[in-house]
Design a protein around this motif. Structure first.
Motif: not given
Length: 395
Positions: A349-367
């Motif tokens: 939820r806190q990952s910067w990748l939710n807003g980079f390089p496209i704002r508003g995405r839902t990413n799941y990059p962490l543990l």
């Protein structure tokens, strides 16, 4: 002649021992991969910091809400799982040094106190970076005045945190993808000597702090060679560089494991530590021509670019877990060269990748997921370490 023969024999025996150790590590990690299923959890679940305490620091980047303790749930997780912390934003010049004649140390001091009160390694990020730079730097037209202001900026920060910040990203992201120097305001005003001077000034004020150069896409062969040339040039001046920070803003399929391992080996040949910094693994499609973590890039959102808004499919969850496990095999293989592995954020939820390089995405990059629960990737890397320890004990 006798002494020479003895030395050669001992050198040969050392090489044989190293080869056998590497071969045994490959066999052990292969056995672990074959024995685990996607749902398997370690027999004895430890925290990350306990699992890897004999290998390297396990770090995490903290946002302001964790540092000021308003996000108590994330803070509790940080204390349980990690033994190294990096400030995600609050030590960048635009925040900590907003005006030429004044600093804003309040939140940074809380960050340092949090680390020291919990026995953590405290990493400072960053002294020199062209991005998120205080606007007043750009108002200085005279080159000599700019150099003096830069020196004062570095030394004032290093002095304020002397003895409490254990290591610094002295210079961040100074290279282009082809290995040449980025045309930043620092290069424009000071020439390439700004790099060596930044390390020199920091070490003069705090000689005990470990000093790193940090950048993204450090597995890119051209950029890697540029970084090696740059660091050698600083070292040739008798100025210390203690480490290279390889930002781990990676993806499910790239960079290759071979590129990651080769880069660790090449940087360590400089006689420096290697830190894996800003680690996160994006599971989302990558827009065309995206270059690493260059934050000036932005692209439009779309269903194609944001496919997992309702949750991550099991198949991708498993792929993410396996990717983390494969990468950590390399880290453990070269634990003697790696000082720290730092994740860029506490949970998805806190990952910067939710807003980079496209704002508003839902990413799941962490543990950890959005509810702070450990994901299969978490259990995968701890299980890898536990089984490796068990196999090494029995052998």
């Amino acid at each position: 002649m006798i002494c020479s023969s003895i030395n050669k024999a001992e050198k040969f025996r050392s090489i044989v021992r190293l080869v056998l150790q590497s071969f045994m590590f490959i066999i052990l990690t292969s056995l672990i991969s074959c024995s685990q299923t996607k749902d398997e959890k370690p027999v004895k679940v430890k925290s990350l910091k306990e699992a890897f305490e004999k290998d390297f620091y396990i770090g995490v980047a903290l946002n302001g809400r964790i540092i000021d303790q308003s996000d108590s749930a994330s803070l509790s997780l940080v204390k349980r799982e990690f033994n190294s912390i990096t400030a995600e934003n609050i030590m960048k010049s635009s925040i900590i040094h907003p005006q030429r004649d004044s600093f804003n140390f309040e939140l940074a001091d809380k960050f340092v106190a949090l680390g020291k009160n919990n026995g953590m390694h405290v990493h400072g990020h960053t002294l020199i970076w062209h991005s998120q730079l205080s606007p007043w730097f750009a108002t200085i037209e005279d080159s000599f005045e700019f150099k003096d202001a830069t020196e004062k900026h570095i030394k004032d920060l290093a002095l304020h945190f002397k003895g409490v910040v254990d290591s610094w990203d002295v210079v961040n992201e100074a290279l282009n993808e082809d290995g040449t120097l980025r045309n930043s305001i620092f290069l424009e005003k000071m020439g390439d000597e700004y790099l060596s001077l930044a390390f020199k000034w920091t070490s003069e004020v705090d000689p005990n702090a470990k000093l790193f150069y940090n950048d993204y896409n450090m597995t890119n062969p051209d950029k890697r060679q540029g970084a090696i040339r740059m660091i050698k040039k600083i070292q040739e001046k008798g100025i210390k560089v203690d480490g290279v920070g390889m930002q781990g803003h990676w993806h499910l399929d790239y960079p290759s494991l071979e590129e990651i391992e080769e880069s660790i080996l090449e940087y360590s040949k400089l006689g420096v530590q290697v830190a894996i910094t800003e680690l996160d693994i994006s599971v989302l499609p990558n827009p065309w021509d995206l270059e690493g973590a260059e934050i000036s890039q932005n692209f439009e959102n779309s269903e194609e670019m944001n496919p997992y808004t309702k949750g991550l499919p099991d198949s991708i969850q498993t792929k993410l877990a396996n990717r983390y496990k494969d990468i950590f095999k390399i880290f453990l293989k070269h634990r003697d060269k790696i000082s720290r592995v730092t994740f860029w954020g506490v949970n998805d939820r806190q990952s910067w990748l939710n807003g980079f390089p496209i704002r508003g995405r839902t990413n799941y990059p962490l543990l950890f997921d959005r509810e702070l629960k450990p994901k299969p990737a978490y259990y995968g890397i701890i299980g890898l370490k536990e089984k490796l320890d068990q196999l090494q004990t029995t052998n």
